[in-house]
Design a protein around this motif. Structure first.
Motif, PDB file in Angstrom:
ATOM      1  N   UNK A 135       0.593  -1.596   0.094  1.00 47.13           N
ATOM      2  CA  UNK A 135       0.174   0.075   0.136  1.00 47.13           C
ATOM      3  C   UNK A 135       0.689   1.042   0.015  1.00 47.13           C
ATOM      4  N   UNK A 136       0.506   2.059  -1.328  1.00 42.48           N
ATOM      5  CA  UNK A 136       1.286   3.367  -0.842  1.00 42.48           C
ATOM      6  C   UNK A 136       0.850   4.550  -0.576  1.00 42.48           C
ATOM      7  N   UNK A 137       0.903   5.577   0.377  1.00 38.06           N
ATOM      8  CA  UNK A 137      -0.240   6.346   0.351  1.00 38.06           C
ATOM      9  C   UNK A 137       1.163   8.006   0.374  1.00 38.06           C
ATOM     10  N   UNK A 138      -0.203   8.386  -0.116  1.00 37.63           N
ATOM     11  CA  UNK A 138       1.274   9.830  -0.255  1.00 37.63           C
ATOM     12  C   UNK A 138      -0.439  11.234   0.355  1.00 37.63           C
ATOM     13  N   UNK A 139       1.189  12.162   0.888  1.00 35.12           N
ATOM     14  CA  UNK A 139       0.201  13.477   1.839  1.00 35.12           C
ATOM     15  C   UNK A 139       0.767  14.817   1.017  1.00 35.12           C
ATOM     16  N   UNK A 140       0.413  15.050   0.429  1.00 35.19           N
ATOM     17  CA  UNK A 140       0.623  16.971   0.429  1.00 35.19           C
ATOM     18  C   UNK A 140       0.597  17.446   1.268  1.00 35.19           C
ATOM     19  N   UNK A 141       2.177  18.116   1.935  1.00 35.30           N
ATOM     20  CA  UNK A 141       2.588  18.666   3.137  1.00 35.30           C
ATOM     21  C   UNK A 141       2.774  20.359   2.572  1.00 35.30           C
ATOM     22  N   UNK A 241      -6.558  -2.946  -6.539  1.00 36.77           N
ATOM     23  CA  UNK A 241      -8.142  -1.937  -7.118  1.00 36.77           C
ATOM     24  C   UNK A 241      -8.529  -1.073  -7.778  1.00 36.77           C
ATOM     25  N   UNK A 242      -9.604  -0.648  -7.741  1.00 40.76           N
ATOM     26  CA  UNK A 242     -10.148   0.815  -8.681  1.00 40.76           C
ATOM     27  C   UNK A 242      -9.079   1.627  -8.603  1.00 40.76           C
ATOM     28  N   UNK A 243      -8.798   1.752  -7.428  1.00 41.16           N
ATOM     29  CA  UNK A 243      -8.141   3.022  -7.265  1.00 41.16           C
ATOM     30  C   UNK A 243      -6.581   3.494  -9.061  1.00 41.16           C
ATOM     31  N   UNK A 289      -4.826  13.349   0.740  1.00 45.08           N
ATOM     32  CA  UNK A 289      -3.493  12.194   0.328  1.00 45.08           C
ATOM     33  C   UNK A 289      -4.759  11.355  -0.111  1.00 45.08           C
ATOM     34  N   UNK A 290      -2.936  10.158  -1.218  1.00 37.75           N
ATOM     35  CA  UNK A 290      -3.791   9.078  -1.239  1.00 37.75           C
ATOM     36  C   UNK A 290      -3.309   8.025  -1.480  1.00 37.75           C
ATOM     37  N   UNK A 291      -4.485   6.868  -1.210  1.00 38.32           N
ATOM     38  CA  UNK A 291      -3.672   5.770  -0.542  1.00 38.32           C
ATOM     39  C   UNK A 291      -3.720   4.406  -1.759  1.00 38.32           C
ATOM     40  N   UNK A 292      -3.317   3.598  -2.309  1.00 38.30           N
ATOM     41  CA  UNK A 292      -3.642   2.527  -3.232  1.00 38.30           C
ATOM     42  C   UNK A 292      -2.860   1.703  -2.832  1.00 38.30           C
TER      43      UNK A 292
END
Length: 303
Positions: A135-141, A241-243, A289-292
């Motif tokens: 699972x990779x997650x990005x947060x725009x800080x 998944x659908x992401x 944030x975005x996770x997939x």
């Protein structure tokens, strides 16, 4: 190398994750390799197992405009004039947490001439009876919106036979035609009556693939699966998944040296050069944030 990689285990599964590119360096089920691995030192050959962000695949000329400003990223594929696989592959990843069957790595992508946002990226790898879950997650800080796309980059291994003898099941109705010289987008084509139609499993043979696929068939939960099988009955499956509305498939062809060692299967949130086309591009607002996630599991039909 202490401090640079972590080995995790669960049942018959073992995996090694490295701080080089946040990559999956090794994945095994019993005595079988499920991905093409690489050594504990040096560079990561062919981007095996890395996390490609904040864009996957190619960015033409490394140049794009966003919110009225122009950006220019370094060209790291000079033969095609592209900025390939984003910025995170060049960053130092840290081990955030580690246990027997789970590891989390993190890195920071700072704002600069090549990118408007500041990202905090994490990738979590865990093993279970169902295989490896990533699972990779990005947060725009940062303080401004930023374009975003991502993909993992594993090369799957079905078994001991040559790749030409493996069978592929790829539930995609369309693919992105690309230019022959730079592999940049041209148009969406249907796979029907095409060499790239693997909606029903069939032998790969000598076909050369380095294309993004879409129009993906999914189950009721929104999950899609690519399955690669060896004639011996062993195989490997990647589920997402659908992401991820796209998946890049590459037969690992190389002009010199060992080639076709494995089949790259890369779920992507957007197609190549999406920072210029805008196709399926994610716009991360500050603090958003975005996770997939994706799963790789062994398949075994051997008696």
């Amino acid at each position: 190398m202490p401090g640079t990689e972590v080995r995790i285990t669960h049942g018959p599964y073992t995996a090694v994750v490295t701080t080089r590119g946040g990559a999956l360096r090794e994945l095994r089920c019993g005595d079988r390799n499920l991905v093409v691995g690489f050594g504990p030192e040096g560079g990561v050959p062919d981007y095996r197992g890395v996390i490609c962000a904040p864009w996957p695949n190619r960015l033409a000329d490394g140049a794009y405009s966003y919110a009225g400003q122009s950006y220019s990223a370094a060209i790291n594929e000079p033969e095609r004039g592209s900025a390939l696989h984003g910025l995170a592959i060049h960053q130092a990843w840290d081990i955030v947490e580690a246990s027997t069957d789970r590891v989390v790595l993190g890195c920071r992508v700072p704002a600069g001439p090549g990118y408007p946002g500041s990202l905090e990226l994490t990738v979590a790898y865990s093993l279970s009876d169902d295989g490896l879950r990533g699972t990779v997650t990005a947060v725009n800080t940062g303080t401004r919106a930023a374009p975003y796309g991502v993909c993992p980059h594993p090369y799957l291994v079905a078994g001991p036979a040559p790749l030409d003898d493996w069978s592929l099941e790829l539930p995609a109705a369309a693919y992105l035609e690309v230019t022959p010289d730079r592999l940049l987008p041209v148009a969406i084509r249907q796979v029907e009556q095409d060499a790239f139609d693997f909606r029903l499993p069939r032998r790969l043979g000598p076909v050369r693939i380095d294309h993004a696929f879409t129009g993906i068939s999914r189950d009721a939960a929104g999950l899609a699966r690519v399955r690669v099988m060896d004639p011996s009955g062993s195989g490997v499956e990647l589920e997402w998944g659908p992401e991820w509305p796209w998946v890049q498939v590459h037969t690992g062809d190389k002009p010199v040296g060992p080639d076709r060692l494995g089949l790259a299967v890369e779920p992507m949130t957007c197609p190549p050069d999406a920072f210029n086309s805008g196709t399926d591009l994610i716009h991360l607002e500050p603090e958003e944030s975005h996770s997939a996630g994706w799963t790789i599991r062994a398949v075994d039909r051997r008696g």
